[in-house]
Design a protein around this motif. Sequence first.
Motif, PDB file in Angstrom:
ATOM      1  N   SER A 240       0.870  -1.167   0.000  1.00  0.00           N
ATOM      2  CA  SER A 240       0.000   0.000   0.000  1.00  0.00           C
ATOM      3  C   SER A 240       0.912   1.223   0.000  1.00  0.00           C
ATOM      4  O   SER A 240       2.100   1.120   0.330  1.00  0.00           O
ATOM      5  CB  SER A 240      -0.895   0.010   1.236  1.00  0.00           C
ATOM      6  N   ARG A 241       0.374   2.381  -0.343  1.00  0.00           N
ATOM      7  CA  ARG A 241       1.194   3.600  -0.349  1.00  0.00           C
ATOM      8  C   ARG A 241       1.774   3.871   1.043  1.00  0.00           C
ATOM      9  O   ARG A 241       2.983   4.096   1.194  1.00  0.00           O
ATOM     10  CB  ARG A 241       0.351   4.795  -0.803  1.00  0.00           C
ATOM     11  N   SER A 242       0.918   3.800   2.062  1.00  0.00           N
ATOM     12  CA  SER A 242       1.376   4.087   3.426  1.00  0.00           C
ATOM     13  C   SER A 242       2.345   3.011   3.906  1.00  0.00           C
ATOM     14  O   SER A 242       3.308   3.302   4.628  1.00  0.00           O
ATOM     15  CB  SER A 242       0.185   4.192   4.381  1.00  0.00           C
ATOM     16  N   GLY A 243       2.094   1.760   3.501  1.00  0.00           N
ATOM     17  CA  GLY A 243       2.984   0.665   3.885  1.00  0.00           C
ATOM     18  C   GLY A 243       4.371   0.836   3.304  1.00  0.00           C
ATOM     19  O   GLY A 243       5.379   0.644   3.987  1.00  0.00           O
ATOM     20  N   LEU A 244       4.443   1.221   2.029  1.00  0.00           N
ATOM     21  CA  LEU A 244       5.735   1.447   1.385  1.00  0.00           C
ATOM     22  C   LEU A 244       6.469   2.592   2.070  1.00  0.00           C
ATOM     23  O   LEU A 244       7.674   2.487   2.358  1.00  0.00           O
ATOM     24  CB  LEU A 244       5.531   1.768  -0.097  1.00  0.00           C
ATOM     25  N   GLN A 245       5.771   3.689   2.321  1.00  0.00           N
ATOM     26  CA  GLN A 245       6.408   4.843   2.946  1.00  0.00           C
ATOM     27  C   GLN A 245       6.944   4.503   4.337  1.00  0.00           C
ATOM     28  O   GLN A 245       8.060   4.883   4.702  1.00  0.00           O
ATOM     29  CB  GLN A 245       5.420   6.012   3.028  1.00  0.00           C
ATOM     30  N   HIS A 246       6.165   3.758   5.105  1.00  0.00           N
ATOM     31  CA  HIS A 246       6.567   3.411   6.472  1.00  0.00           C
ATOM     32  C   HIS A 246       7.778   2.481   6.473  1.00  0.00           C
ATOM     33  O   HIS A 246       8.768   2.722   7.183  1.00  0.00           O
ATOM     34  CB  HIS A 246       5.400   2.739   7.197  1.00  0.00           C
ATOM     35  N   LEU A 247       7.721   1.418   5.668  1.00  0.00           N
ATOM     36  CA  LEU A 247       8.804   0.435   5.657  1.00  0.00           C
ATOM     37  C   LEU A 247      10.075   1.010   5.052  1.00  0.00           C
ATOM     38  O   LEU A 247      11.184   0.699   5.499  1.00  0.00           O
ATOM     39  CB  LEU A 247       8.361  -0.811   4.896  1.00  0.00           C
ATOM     40  N   TYR A 248       9.930   1.830   4.036  1.00  0.00           N
ATOM     41  CA  TYR A 248      11.085   2.451   3.379  1.00  0.00           C
ATOM     42  C   TYR A 248      11.836   3.340   4.374  1.00  0.00           C
ATOM     43  O   TYR A 248      13.067   3.272   4.480  1.00  0.00           O
ATOM     44  CB  TYR A 248      10.606   3.276   2.190  1.00  0.00           C
ATOM     45  N   LYS A 249      11.104   4.150   5.115  1.00  0.00           N
ATOM     46  CA  LYS A 249      11.719   5.039   6.099  1.00  0.00           C
ATOM     47  C   LYS A 249      12.367   4.226   7.220  1.00  0.00           C
ATOM     48  O   LYS A 249      13.458   4.568   7.702  1.00  0.00           O
ATOM     49  CB  LYS A 249      10.649   5.981   6.680  1.00  0.00           C
TER      50      LYS A 249
END
Length: 264
Positions: free
Chosen positions: A188-197
Motif C-alpha cells: 500500500s502507499r502508506s505501507g511502502l512509505q513506512h517500511l522504506y523510512k
Amino acid sequence: MKIGSIGYDHSHDERFVMDFEDGLECWLFLIIKTTAKFVIGKEKMQAEPGTILLLEPGTPCKYCAKDKVYTDDWFFAETEETDKAYLLERKIPTNTLLHLGQTAELSSLMHRMSLEHYSVGIYREEIEKNYLEILFDTISRSIQTKVYVMPQSFLKKNHKLTRIRMEIYAQPEQICTVDELAQRAGFSRSGLQHLYKKLFGVSITQDMVQSRMDCAKRLLSTTTLSVHDIAIKCGYRNAYYFMKQFKKHLQMTPTEYRRSVSSV
C-alpha cells in the motif's frame, strides 16, 4: 583490538559447549548462525540466527547448541586501552545478544578477515585491522539506523525495498510516483512509505528528490546541456519546477551551480 585467532562458518554438533566460567582475558566476538542457548553473567537467554555478541574480558559466559548443530563466525582479540572508548563512540553494546537479522555482510567481512589473518602476505595486519574497523562501523550503522529491529516479516520485503531504492538512484528520469512504485512492489502507499523510512532512515520522497538533484549536479558539471534538457533527463516535466526545487535544495540556481563548478 588486535585479533589473536579467528574462525569463519564453524559448525559443531549438539554436544558443543563453550564455558568461560571466570570470563576471558580477551574480547570475544560472535556472529551466531543457528539457534543457541546462552548464559551471560547469570542471565539465561536464547540466540536466534543473525545475532551477534561482543563479550568483554572477564565476563562469565556459557553457550551451546540448542538443536543438532551450532554454527558461528568468531574471533578472540587482545585488549587495548582505547577499546571501550572506541565501542562507546560507535554505540556498540557489549555482553548482550544483539539480533541484527541479516548478517551476511558481516559474515563476508569475517571471511576476508580470516583469510588475511592466516595468510603470509605483506600488509596482512594492516588489511585485517581495516576489515575490523569496517566490521564495527557496519554494525554501528545498523544499530544507529535501527535496521536491527526489523521483524522477520519485514526482512522478507527487504529485497523489494532495496531494489526500489537502487532504481530510484540509477534511473532518476524514470522514477514513477509513490503510488505506482507501491502498486508494482505489492505494498500500500502508506505501507511502502513506512517500511522504506524504517529501513533506510529517509523517506522515499526524500530519496526521489536527492537522486534527481545528484543527477542534475552531475549533468550541470559534466555537460553543456541546457537547463531545460537537464530537467527532462532528471525526470521533471518542466524546467520551472526543476529550477525551483534545485534552488530550494542547493541554495543556488542551476546556472549558478554550473558556474561555480566550472570555475574550480
